[in-house]
Design a protein around this motif. Sequence first.
Motif, PDB file in Angstrom:
ATOM      1  N   LEU A 250       1.316   0.428  -1.901  1.00  0.00           N
ATOM      2  CA  LEU A 250       1.479  -0.683  -2.824  1.00  0.00           C
ATOM      3  C   LEU A 250       0.702  -0.454  -4.108  1.00  0.00           C
ATOM      4  CD1 LEU A 250       1.369  -3.781  -0.424  1.00  0.00           C
ATOM      5  CD2 LEU A 250       3.347  -2.582  -1.368  1.00  0.00           C
ATOM      6  N   ALA A 251      -0.382   0.327  -4.014  1.00  0.00           N
ATOM      7  CA  ALA A 251      -1.147   0.628  -5.226  1.00  0.00           C
ATOM      8  C   ALA A 251      -0.307   1.438  -6.210  1.00  0.00           C
ATOM      9  CB  ALA A 251      -2.425   1.384  -4.855  1.00  0.00           C
ATOM     10  N   ALA A 252       0.438   2.412  -5.661  1.00  0.00           N
ATOM     11  CA  ALA A 252       1.300   3.205  -6.535  1.00  0.00           C
ATOM     12  C   ALA A 252       2.403   2.337  -7.130  1.00  0.00           C
ATOM     13  CB  ALA A 252       1.896   4.367  -5.738  1.00  0.00           C
ATOM     14  N   LEU A 253       2.877   1.375  -6.363  1.00  0.00           N
ATOM     15  CA  LEU A 253       3.905   0.474  -6.871  1.00  0.00           C
ATOM     16  C   LEU A 253       3.361  -0.384  -8.003  1.00  0.00           C
ATOM     17  CD1 LEU A 253       6.833  -0.551  -6.409  1.00  0.00           C
ATOM     18  CD2 LEU A 253       5.886  -2.256  -4.861  1.00  0.00           C
ATOM     19  N   ALA A 254       2.119  -0.839  -7.850  1.00  0.00           N
ATOM     20  CA  ALA A 254       1.516  -1.669  -8.893  1.00  0.00           C
ATOM     21  C   ALA A 254       1.269  -0.869 -10.163  1.00  0.00           C
ATOM     22  CB  ALA A 254       0.218  -2.285  -8.382  1.00  0.00           C
ATOM     23  N   HIS A 263       1.867 -10.243  -7.145  1.00  0.00           N
ATOM     24  CA  HIS A 263       2.605 -10.646  -5.948  1.00  0.00           C
ATOM     25  C   HIS A 263       2.389  -9.703  -4.764  1.00  0.00           C
ATOM     26  CE1 HIS A 263       4.920 -13.385  -8.567  1.00  0.00           C
ATOM     27  NE2 HIS A 263       4.957 -12.375  -9.421  1.00  0.00           N
ATOM     28  N   LEU A 264       1.875  -8.498  -5.016  1.00  0.00           N
ATOM     29  CA  LEU A 264       1.807  -7.501  -3.953  1.00  0.00           C
ATOM     30  C   LEU A 264       0.794  -7.856  -2.872  1.00  0.00           C
ATOM     31  CD1 LEU A 264       2.134  -4.191  -6.005  1.00  0.00           C
ATOM     32  CD2 LEU A 264       3.886  -5.470  -4.781  1.00  0.00           C
ATOM     33  N   ARG A 294       5.149   2.901   7.963  1.00  0.00           N
ATOM     34  CA  ARG A 294       5.413   4.194   7.333  1.00  0.00           C
ATOM     35  C   ARG A 294       4.537   4.386   6.094  1.00  0.00           C
ATOM     36  NH1 ARG A 294      11.549   5.488   6.412  1.00  0.00           N
ATOM     37  NH2 ARG A 294      11.369   5.524   8.685  1.00  0.00           N
ATOM     38  N   THR A 295       4.022   5.609   5.944  1.00  0.00           N
ATOM     39  CA  THR A 295       3.244   5.956   4.757  1.00  0.00           C
ATOM     40  C   THR A 295       3.787   7.200   4.064  1.00  0.00           C
ATOM     41  OG1 THR A 295       1.708   7.236   6.128  1.00  0.00           O
ATOM     42  CG2 THR A 295       1.136   4.933   5.683  1.00  0.00           C
ATOM     43  N   VAL A 296       4.857   7.779   4.599  1.00  0.00           N
ATOM     44  CA  VAL A 296       5.445   8.970   4.001  1.00  0.00           C
ATOM     45  C   VAL A 296       6.935   8.981   4.306  1.00  0.00           C
ATOM     46  CG1 VAL A 296       5.054  10.447   6.021  1.00  0.00           C
ATOM     47  CG2 VAL A 296       5.201  11.481   3.732  1.00  0.00           C
TER      48      VAL A 296
END
Length: 749
Positions: A250-254, A263-264, A294-296
């Motif tokens: 989620l950090a990469a998404l932010a 919102h994350l 999942r993380t990958v």
Amino acid sequence: MTDHERRQDTEAAPLRRIDRRANGEIGPTERLAMNRTGSFDWDLDARTLDIDEAGLAVFGVDPETFDSRPGALVERLEPAERARLDVTIDEAITGGSNSYNVHFRVPLEDGTTQWTHVQARILRSKDGKAHRIVGVVRDATAEVTHSAFVLDLEKRRQRQTNIVERTTSAMSRAVTVDDVTAALTGPGGLARLGADGLALGLVENSSLNIVALSGESLEALDGLGSGDLDRNLPLADVIRSGRPRFITSLAALARRYPVLEPHLGKLRFRAAAYLPLVAQARSLGGLALFYRERTVFNADERILCLGLAAIVAQSLQRAMLFDEEREFATQLQSAMLPPRIQDIEGGEIAVRYHAAWSGRQVGGDWYDVIALPKNRYGLVVGDVQGHDTHAAAIMGQLRIALRAYAAEGHPPATVLARASRFLSELDTDRFATCTYAQVDLATGAARVVRAGHLGPLIRHADGRVGSPQVRGGLPLGISTEFQDEEYPETRLDLVPGETFVLYTDGLVEEPGADLDAGVQALRNEVSTGPAGAEALADHLSDRLWERWGSGDDVALLVLRRSPDVGSSHAPRLHQYIHQADPEGLSDARAIVRQALADWDMAEFADDAELVTGELLVNVLLHTEGGAVLSLEVLPEPVRRIRLSVQDRSSAWPRRRTPGETSTSGRGLLLLDAVATRWGIEPRGEGKAVWCEIGPAPPPATAPASARRGAGPARRTAMRGVPHPVQWCGTPLDRRRRRQGAPGVAHRFR
């Protein structure tokens, strides 16, 4: 030695003979070949591949036929394996990697499968561009077969296969866009996709509309994304770029989409796959799949996500096309059918049209209700051959023509004959079936004709359903071609409270079943359905049209004549007895007895049942139609019952003087003996014979004709000349006749 090891030795033997050194030592190339390992040099700029004979043997390729094309080595691979190999190589080259290794399966000529391992080094120029790949390829079957890697790989592949199969099965049953979203978000939808949440957005007029959100905590994203295709949001970004995006934190998404950062924190997911939905080079929207654990995303998982997106995109494309065609069909059919059905006096009418769930949903079925002079109505249900726009166009023209012929006042047979002639003059080879009825709700008289169509059903007031035998002619169009435009007319009677049902074959045709079974199912549903016309039409649509699979269009018309039940103080009932019904007479007697018991007048049941049988037998034997039985309570001046039997014959019954051995001719004598008063009166084209049973009214209330005895009207009727005034019989009349009043020779019973 195993078969695999024996095959290895056999295939390696030629190489040993080629590569031995002069002193008998084994060279490096032969050493590798003996272990089914070869080497290759792939020139990316020249697009050529230099591979030794050992490497070709691993792929099962004859050195004499190999043309240095890289694609020639992988042509024998299964499409899924080839795609996985391409993804691995492309990711290594474009991702800046210096090496890669991959396991894949190669099918051999003997039908077995060989696990193959490629390990390669990527050589790059100073600017980082890959220009050459050097590596080895080997048979890894022995080491892979029994490894945990294979077991885990097979497990993942089985899971992926199940996901694809379940998703494909669910999408194949989706017809509309609503069906697609229901399959994705309904029970088991996320499990089928192997995800923990999803968002589905569709492109509509260059804007994104989020049509589905499913999964825990995804309500945090509600309202985000709909609107313009803003590349600051991930789903819109992948739609505009046409490239998927796999997020593993989620950090990469932010960082990539700062607008989502507030919102994350509410989301309970660790990874997401944002996938464009593209079908036939048309961008339909985007699909986001969310995962908790999942993380990958490895190569297989990315291919799976892209495959799921392709399945959903194809289903959406079909569904959108279907919705567009259905909207077109709905508008076309609405223009062809009557815009509204007028209210009718003396009854209730309901119509339904259901298009087939296939093709453009355009058909040739139609209905119509035509207002005629003298408070009569023309009822039409028909079906033009075919399920296309041509059938709908023919139907629209034929409906208008038939309406015009009916409005001109022609009898039903003439209306259908002219409609058949009209259809035959059109530039078409289509024919049509039709049932047309002229109904007078004031009297209940119905004149029915058929042109190759299914006959009507009538639900009686007690819930029984009859199928009157309506004679028919050839379908419209065909009858003119064969010069046989005869449409015999059948006359029916609708008593108050009865329901008249017209329908097309789509309501009773079940694929693979006999038509009679469908008609019987319709009879059962009409019998058990609600009383009102609107409610019954809805009931039949729900129970039958959807039951048969909706493969054909349906036109349905339900007419109910207003019931005439009298009041609690003066109850009334009506019953139609069909001439061809073997149980009709006994049912009528039972209905009369039960009604009198319910009305606390059981003491008159024997006389009423006897008179009912006599009057009905006379009609059923000596006329050409059925009879309408009416029974009511006359509360004033003394409580008594009035019983009436109506038929369509204009011939009045005549008194006879039967001999001792005669078996008939006593009907009027019996009626004269049992009834307090009785008489005959004209009813439309026929007549009604009525009588009153019970205590005689006081003399002061008796009709003048009864007090005067044999008045002119009575004498005229006895002479056999019809008169518009009813003729009554009273006890005084009976005494006068016993004293020598003249009789008549015509037969009654």
